[in-house]
Design a protein around this motif. Sequence first.
Motif, PDB file in Angstrom:
ATOM      1  N   VAL A  82       7.545 -42.315 -45.212  1.00 41.60           N
ATOM      2  CA  VAL A  82       7.143 -43.700 -44.983  1.00 41.60           C
ATOM      3  C   VAL A  82       8.215 -44.331 -44.101  1.00 41.60           C
ATOM      4  CG1 VAL A  82       6.599 -45.943 -46.011  1.00 41.60           C
ATOM      5  CG2 VAL A  82       6.037 -43.825 -47.250  1.00 41.60           C
ATOM      6  N   VAL A  83       7.793 -44.793 -42.918  1.00 40.75           N
ATOM      7  CA  VAL A  83       8.714 -45.389 -41.952  1.00 40.75           C
ATOM      8  C   VAL A  83       8.474 -46.886 -41.904  1.00 40.75           C
ATOM      9  CG1 VAL A  83       9.445 -45.438 -39.535  1.00 40.75           C
ATOM     10  CG2 VAL A  83       8.588 -43.296 -40.538  1.00 40.75           C
ATOM     11  N   GLY A  84       9.487 -47.667 -42.180  1.00 37.17           N
ATOM     12  CA  GLY A  84       9.392 -49.115 -42.019  1.00 37.17           C
ATOM     13  C   GLY A  84       9.980 -49.489 -40.676  1.00 37.17           C
ATOM     14  N   LEU A  85       9.251 -50.287 -39.890  1.00 37.34           N
ATOM     15  CA  LEU A  85       9.769 -50.685 -38.576  1.00 37.34           C
ATOM     16  C   LEU A  85      10.454 -52.041 -38.646  1.00 37.34           C
ATOM     17  CD1 LEU A  85       7.012 -49.537 -36.070  1.00 37.34           C
ATOM     18  CD2 LEU A  85       9.001 -48.296 -36.940  1.00 37.34           C
ATOM     19  N   GLY A  86      11.518 -52.168 -37.867  1.00 37.24           N
ATOM     20  CA  GLY A  86      12.279 -53.404 -37.801  1.00 37.24           C
ATOM     21  C   GLY A  86      13.434 -53.248 -36.831  1.00 37.24           C
ATOM     22  N   SER A 114      17.988 -45.774 -52.801  1.00 42.59           N
ATOM     23  CA  SER A 114      18.871 -46.708 -52.087  1.00 42.59           C
ATOM     24  C   SER A 114      19.223 -46.102 -50.732  1.00 42.59           C
ATOM     25  CB  SER A 114      20.108 -47.071 -52.912  1.00 42.59           C
ATOM     26  OG  SER A 114      21.026 -46.034 -52.938  1.00 42.59           O
ATOM     27  N   PHE A 115      18.994 -46.917 -49.707  1.00 42.98           N
ATOM     28  CA  PHE A 115      19.154 -46.448 -48.331  1.00 42.98           C
ATOM     29  C   PHE A 115      20.615 -46.160 -48.010  1.00 42.98           C
ATOM     30  CE2 PHE A 115      14.965 -48.325 -47.953  1.00 42.98           C
ATOM     31  CZ  PHE A 115      14.336 -47.424 -47.110  1.00 42.98           C
ATOM     32  N   ARG A 116      20.803 -45.053 -47.262  1.00 42.21           N
ATOM     33  CA  ARG A 116      22.133 -44.709 -46.761  1.00 42.21           C
ATOM     34  C   ARG A 116      22.022 -44.430 -45.267  1.00 42.21           C
ATOM     35  NH1 ARG A 116      21.894 -41.799 -51.423  1.00 42.21           N
ATOM     36  NH2 ARG A 116      23.385 -42.420 -53.015  1.00 42.21           N
ATOM     37  N   PRO A 117      23.082 -44.763 -44.515  1.00 42.18           N
ATOM     38  CA  PRO A 117      23.067 -44.409 -43.097  1.00 42.18           C
ATOM     39  C   PRO A 117      22.988 -42.883 -42.928  1.00 42.18           C
ATOM     40  CG  PRO A 117      24.873 -45.925 -43.589  1.00 42.18           C
ATOM     41  CD  PRO A 117      24.307 -45.479 -44.904  1.00 42.18           C
ATOM     42  N   GLU A 118      22.101 -42.438 -42.068  1.00 43.23           N
ATOM     43  CA  GLU A 118      21.937 -41.008 -41.750  1.00 43.23           C
ATOM     44  C   GLU A 118      22.010 -40.874 -40.238  1.00 43.23           C
ATOM     45  OE1 GLU A 118      21.626 -38.404 -43.724  1.00 43.23           O
ATOM     46  OE2 GLU A 118      21.001 -39.213 -45.664  1.00 43.23           O
ATOM     47  N   SER A 119      23.217 -40.644 -39.724  1.00 43.35           N
ATOM     48  CA  SER A 119      23.392 -40.652 -38.263  1.00 43.35           C
ATOM     49  C   SER A 119      22.572 -39.563 -37.579  1.00 43.35           C
ATOM     50  CB  SER A 119      24.871 -40.533 -37.890  1.00 43.35           C
ATOM     51  OG  SER A 119      25.419 -39.371 -38.481  1.00 43.35           O
ATOM     52  N   LYS A 120      22.355 -38.421 -38.267  1.00 47.35           N
ATOM     53  CA  LYS A 120      21.575 -37.355 -37.615  1.00 47.35           C
ATOM     54  C   LYS A 120      20.116 -37.752 -37.420  1.00 47.35           C
ATOM     55  CE  LYS A 120      20.707 -34.645 -41.788  1.00 47.35           C
ATOM     56  NZ  LYS A 120      21.477 -33.870 -42.714  1.00 47.35           N
ATOM     57  N   PHE A 121      19.666 -38.803 -38.136  1.00 49.92           N
ATOM     58  CA  PHE A 121      18.302 -39.301 -37.949  1.00 49.92           C
ATOM     59  C   PHE A 121      18.286 -40.663 -37.257  1.00 49.92           C
ATOM     60  CE2 PHE A 121      17.769 -37.011 -42.211  1.00 49.92           C
ATOM     61  CZ  PHE A 121      17.520 -35.796 -41.590  1.00 49.92           C
ATOM     62  N   ALA A 122      19.428 -41.137 -36.789  1.00 53.42           N
ATOM     63  CA  ALA A 122      19.533 -42.452 -36.135  1.00 53.42           C
ATOM     64  C   ALA A 122      18.867 -43.537 -36.979  1.00 53.42           C
ATOM     65  CB  ALA A 122      18.908 -42.409 -34.728  1.00 53.42           C
ATOM     66  N   GLY A 123      19.079 -43.456 -38.289  1.00 55.21           N
ATOM     67  CA  GLY A 123      18.451 -44.428 -39.178  1.00 55.21           C
ATOM     68  C   GLY A 123      19.108 -44.471 -40.540  1.00 55.21           C
ATOM     69  N   GLU A 124      18.503 -45.247 -41.431  1.00 51.91           N
ATOM     70  CA  GLU A 124      18.881 -45.261 -42.837  1.00 51.91           C
ATOM     71  C   GLU A 124      17.729 -44.615 -43.592  1.00 51.91           C
ATOM     72  OE1 GLU A 124      19.699 -49.264 -44.065  1.00 51.91           O
ATOM     73  OE2 GLU A 124      21.435 -49.424 -42.737  1.00 51.91           O
ATOM     74  N   LYS A 155      14.302 -46.160 -42.248  1.00 56.15           N
ATOM     75  CA  LYS A 155      14.406 -47.384 -41.440  1.00 56.15           C
ATOM     76  C   LYS A 155      15.167 -47.016 -40.166  1.00 56.15           C
ATOM     77  CE  LYS A 155      16.484 -50.126 -44.439  1.00 56.15           C
ATOM     78  NZ  LYS A 155      16.981 -51.368 -45.088  1.00 56.15           N
ATOM     79  N   PRO A 156      14.463 -46.816 -39.044  1.00 57.66           N
ATOM     80  CA  PRO A 156      15.156 -46.502 -37.799  1.00 57.66           C
ATOM     81  C   PRO A 156      16.171 -47.601 -37.463  1.00 57.66           C
ATOM     82  CG  PRO A 156      12.794 -46.156 -37.556  1.00 57.66           C
ATOM     83  CD  PRO A 156      13.007 -46.864 -38.871  1.00 57.66           C
ATOM     84  N   GLN A 157      17.340 -47.194 -36.973  1.00 60.46           N
ATOM     85  CA  GLN A 157      18.376 -48.163 -36.612  1.00 60.46           C
ATOM     86  C   GLN A 157      18.574 -48.191 -35.092  1.00 60.46           C
ATOM     87  OE1 GLN A 157      20.151 -50.144 -39.248  1.00 60.46           O
ATOM     88  NE2 GLN A 157      18.138 -49.447 -39.969  1.00 60.46           N
ATOM     89  N   THR A 158      17.516 -47.871 -34.371  1.00 66.30           N
ATOM     90  CA  THR A 158      17.573 -47.709 -32.913  1.00 66.30           C
ATOM     91  C   THR A 158      17.077 -48.941 -32.164  1.00 66.30           C
ATOM     92  OG1 THR A 158      15.378 -46.761 -33.151  1.00 66.30           O
ATOM     93  CG2 THR A 158      17.215 -45.217 -32.956  1.00 66.30           C
ATOM     94  N   TYR A 159      16.729 -49.997 -32.874  1.00 67.83           N
ATOM     95  CA  TYR A 159      15.968 -51.127 -32.350  1.00 67.83           C
ATOM     96  C   TYR A 159      14.519 -50.698 -32.165  1.00 67.83           C
ATOM     97  CZ  TYR A 159      20.165 -53.854 -32.083  1.00 67.83           C
ATOM     98  OH  TYR A 159      21.306 -54.512 -32.431  1.00 67.83           O
ATOM     99  N   MET A 160      13.664 -51.680 -32.304  1.00 64.91           N
ATOM    100  CA  MET A 160      12.224 -51.456 -32.397  1.00 64.91           C
ATOM    101  C   MET A 160      11.679 -50.551 -31.293  1.00 64.91           C
ATOM    102  SD  MET A 160       9.606 -52.240 -34.246  1.00 64.91           S
ATOM    103  CE  MET A 160       9.722 -53.778 -35.134  1.00 64.91           C
ATOM    104  N   ASN A 161      12.040 -50.854 -30.038  1.00 63.77           N
ATOM    105  CA  ASN A 161      11.384 -50.146 -28.929  1.00 63.77           C
ATOM    106  C   ASN A 161      11.860 -48.703 -28.754  1.00 63.77           C
ATOM    107  OD1 ASN A 161      13.897 -50.755 -27.963  1.00 63.77           O
ATOM    108  ND2 ASN A 161      13.201 -51.793 -26.108  1.00 63.77           N
ATOM    109  N   ARG A 162      12.778 -48.226 -29.651  1.00 63.55           N
ATOM    110  CA  ARG A 162      13.167 -46.816 -29.609  1.00 63.55           C
ATOM    111  C   ARG A 162      13.003 -46.160 -30.984  1.00 63.55           C
ATOM    112  NH1 ARG A 162      18.816 -46.735 -27.447  1.00 63.55           N
ATOM    113  NH2 ARG A 162      18.547 -44.495 -27.309  1.00 63.55           N
ATOM    114  N   SER A 163      12.108 -46.724 -31.794  1.00 62.34           N
ATOM    115  CA  SER A 163      11.888 -46.228 -33.166  1.00 62.34           C
ATOM    116  C   SER A 163      11.476 -44.757 -33.215  1.00 62.34           C
ATOM    117  CB  SER A 163      10.796 -47.048 -33.862  1.00 62.34           C
ATOM    118  OG  SER A 163      11.132 -48.409 -33.911  1.00 62.34           O
TER     119      SER A 163
END
Length: 193
Positions: A10-14, A42-52, A67-75
């Motif tokens: 399940v991917v939440g966009l933001g 509980s979400f943790r930063p996962e740098s290999k997935f560029a997200g939490e 939760k992608p941490q790439t900004y919306m337009n690079r989800s």
Amino acid sequence: MAAQAPVQLVVGLGNPGPRYTETRHNAGFWFVDALARKHGGSFRPESKFAGEATRIRLDGRELWLLKPQTYMNRSGQSVKLLSAFYKVPVEAILVVHDEIDLPPGDVRLKRAGGHGGHNGLRDIMSHLGGDFLRLRIGVGHPGHKDEVVDYVLQRPSRDDEEQILHAIDRALDVMPEVAAGELERAMHKLHSK
């Protein structure tokens, strides 16, 4: 309609960062945060997935939440990294996003489709194609297309926010069916108020 695969991701966009936390565009993040809270993730930063990311158990099924941490337009980058690593097929992915074509309080589940001008969906489609599920959380429309960008990057009014949170609660209630791949049943429950 072919049988729906059980959902594995399940991917939440933001957009990341405190500036965006309470904006309409982060309704997808609001949803996965609520889903994680409800099921002890509980979400943790996962740098290999560029997200939490976090994993939860829902009615005996393991689900990844992202939760992608790439900004919306690079989800799409983040979604592709996690789904490739864990070999999650695209049809087992649910993407949760804000939807300006639905009023606050409305929430709709659908399979596949276009991006409707949503940059997060557009980018995911460019990486994975369009055959994923979508949970569309209504945030309303400003009335003119030139105002959409500013509108989605603002916090909703208190009334709208309450409606959006109510819609998220209703969607949380059908997640056991969604996770099990019982899409028709989930849609029936969700779409008939």
